[in-house]
Design a protein around this motif. Structure first.
Motif, mmCIF file in Angstrom:
data_model
loop_
_atom_site.group_PDB
_atom_site.id
_atom_site.type_symbol
_atom_site.label_atom_id
_atom_site.label_comp_id
_atom_site.label_asym_id
_atom_site.label_seq_id
_atom_site.Cartn_x
_atom_site.Cartn_y
_atom_site.Cartn_z
ATOM 1 N N THR A 1 35.486 -23.731 9.402
ATOM 2 C CA THR A 1 34.997 -25.107 9.570
ATOM 3 C C THR A 1 36.096 -26.139 9.383
ATOM 4 N N GLU A 2 37.226 -25.739 8.816
ATOM 5 C CA GLU A 2 38.322 -26.691 8.599
ATOM 6 C C GLU A 2 39.422 -26.586 9.657
ATOM 7 N N CYS A 3 39.939 -25.390 9.850
ATOM 8 C CA CYS A 3 41.102 -25.245 10.753
ATOM 9 C C CYS A 3 40.743 -24.665 12.130
ATOM 10 N N GLY A 4 39.520 -24.129 12.265
ATOM 11 C CA GLY A 4 39.094 -23.613 13.565
ATOM 12 C C GLY A 4 39.545 -22.194 13.861
ATOM 13 N N ARG A 5 40.222 -21.536 12.925
ATOM 14 C CA ARG A 5 40.653 -20.156 13.163
ATOM 15 C C ARG A 5 39.432 -19.263 13.367
ATOM 16 N N GLU A 6 39.556 -18.333 14.321
ATOM 17 C CA GLU A 6 38.444 -17.446 14.662
ATOM 18 C C GLU A 6 38.695 -16.055 14.111
ATOM 19 N N TYR A 7 37.600 -15.359 13.747
ATOM 20 C CA TYR A 7 37.690 -14.009 13.205
ATOM 21 C C TYR A 7 36.687 -13.092 13.898
ATOM 22 N N LEU A 8 37.144 -11.907 14.185
ATOM 23 C CA LEU A 8 36.288 -10.887 14.770
ATOM 24 C C LEU A 8 36.754 -9.541 14.230
ATOM 25 N N PRO A 9 35.953 -8.800 13.511
ATOM 26 C CA PRO A 9 34.609 -9.163 13.086
ATOM 27 C C PRO A 9 34.654 -10.380 12.167
ATOM 28 N N PRO A 10 33.512 -11.045 12.042
ATOM 29 C CA PRO A 10 33.494 -12.297 11.295
ATOM 30 C C PRO A 10 33.741 -12.104 9.809
ATOM 31 N N ASP B 1 42.898 -21.062 4.589
ATOM 32 C CA ASP B 1 42.608 -22.193 3.701
ATOM 33 C C ASP B 1 41.376 -21.980 2.823
ATOM 34 N N LEU B 2 40.794 -20.786 2.875
ATOM 35 C CA LEU B 2 39.638 -20.395 2.063
ATOM 36 C C LEU B 2 38.390 -21.237 2.336
ATOM 37 N N SER B 3 38.380 -21.979 3.437
ATOM 38 C CA SER B 3 37.197 -22.753 3.799
ATOM 39 C C SER B 3 36.107 -21.835 4.304
ATOM 40 N N LYS B 4 34.896 -22.345 4.308
ATOM 41 C CA LYS B 4 33.753 -21.587 4.799
ATOM 42 C C LYS B 4 33.872 -21.407 6.315
ATOM 43 N N CYS B 5 33.428 -20.268 6.787
ATOM 44 C CA CYS B 5 33.372 -19.997 8.227
ATOM 45 C C CYS B 5 31.925 -19.983 8.668
ATOM 46 N N GLU B 6 31.705 -20.308 9.919
ATOM 47 C CA GLU B 6 30.364 -20.274 10.496
ATOM 48 C C GLU B 6 30.334 -19.272 11.638
ATOM 49 N N LEU B 7 29.181 -18.647 11.805
ATOM 50 C CA LEU B 7 29.015 -17.668 12.884
ATOM 51 C C LEU B 7 28.778 -18.358 14.217
ATOM 52 N N GLU B 8 29.393 -17.820 15.256
ATOM 53 C CA GLU B 8 29.165 -18.271 16.628
ATOM 54 C C GLU B 8 29.068 -17.037 17.512
ATOM 55 N N GLU B 9 28.288 -17.123 18.554
ATOM 56 C CA GLU B 9 28.165 -16.006 19.485
ATOM 57 C C GLU B 9 29.502 -15.745 20.177
ATOM 58 N N PHE B 10 29.835 -14.479 20.301
ATOM 59 C CA PHE B 10 31.048 -14.070 21.001
ATOM 60 C C PHE B 10 30.615 -13.342 22.261
ATOM 61 N N GLU B 11 30.939 -13.892 23.400
ATOM 62 C CA GLU B 11 30.392 -13.369 24.647
ATOM 63 C C GLU B 11 31.314 -12.431 25.420
ATOM 64 N N GLU B 12 32.585 -12.380 25.080
ATOM 65 C CA GLU B 12 33.494 -11.500 25.827
ATOM 66 C C GLU B 12 33.099 -10.044 25.609
ATOM 67 N N ARG B 13 33.214 -9.238 26.645
ATOM 68 C CA ARG B 13 32.854 -7.822 26.537
ATOM 69 C C ARG B 13 33.940 -6.900 27.079
ATOM 70 N N GLU B 14 34.905 -7.433 27.785
ATOM 71 C CA GLU B 14 35.953 -6.584 28.349
ATOM 72 C C GLU B 14 37.265 -6.853 27.631
ATOM 73 N N ALA B 15 37.986 -5.772 27.365
ATOM 74 C CA ALA B 15 39.226 -5.882 26.607
ATOM 75 C C ALA B 15 40.214 -4.837 27.096
ATOM 76 N N LYS B 16 41.433 -4.960 26.613
ATOM 77 C CA LYS B 16 42.493 -3.979 26.871
ATOM 78 C C LYS B 16 42.770 -3.237 25.567
ATOM 79 N N LEU B 17 43.075 -1.964 25.684
ATOM 80 C CA LEU B 17 43.399 -1.186 24.497
ATOM 81 C C LEU B 17 44.723 -1.676 23.933
ATOM 82 N N TYR B 18 44.683 -2.189 22.712
ATOM 83 C CA TYR B 18 45.859 -2.712 22.035
ATOM 84 C C TYR B 18 46.548 -1.603 21.239
#
Length: 158
Positions: A59-68, A75-92
């Protein structure tokens, strides 16, 4: 063993991996609803049970996490859940698990891979229906699977 295995190790795993990755013999990373210890995790699991993958956003810096995660690691700020719609990826990256934890020992060897979505977020899950050696950069698709009433999981399909 993370990443691309050397050829000698890969060759020794191939026969077992091919056998384990048959479509009828899948293994999973998963969560059970009984394991939810916080409202944040409960919301994530409830969404997963409905076939929706959630990411979290600081909620402060906008950094995204997956899994959440509940709090931002920067910054230890609270995070909020948002739907993640991407389904295709490349093997990293991937690893072949030959010595599995007791609950998955009957499935070993199996492959766990990190998929990188076009957004740059990465997610770790089992790679199923794999009939050959994984290759870094190969296309994968995220799928959901209800293993039983208590266990909903996601996995990579190639």
């Amino acid at each position: 063993m993370l990443g691309r295995a050397d050829n000698s190790l890969t060759s020794s795993f191939l026969s077992g991996v091919g056998k384990t990755m048959a479509a009828t013999d899948e293994v999973y990373l998963g969560y059970t609803t009984d394991e939810a210890t916080t409202p944040f995790l409960r919301d994530f699991l409830d969404a997963l049970a409905e076939g929706t993958l959630m990411k979290s956003v600081c909620t402060e810096c906008g950094r995204e996490y997956l899994p959440p995660r509940e709090h931002c690691q920067d910054d230890l700020s609270k995070c909020e859940l948002e739907e993640f719609e991407e389904r295709e990826a490349k093997l990293y990256s991937y690893t072949i698990v030959d010595f599995a934890p007791e609950t998955l020992s009957s499935k070993a060897p199996y492959v766990v891979g990190i998929g990188e979505f076009p957004s740059g977020l990465r997610l770790t899950a089992h790679i199923t229906n794999l009939m050959s050696v994984p290759e870094i950069g190969m296309d994968m698709k995220l799928a959901f699977d209800e293993v039983d009433e208590r266990l909903v999981t996601y996995k990579w399909l190639v």
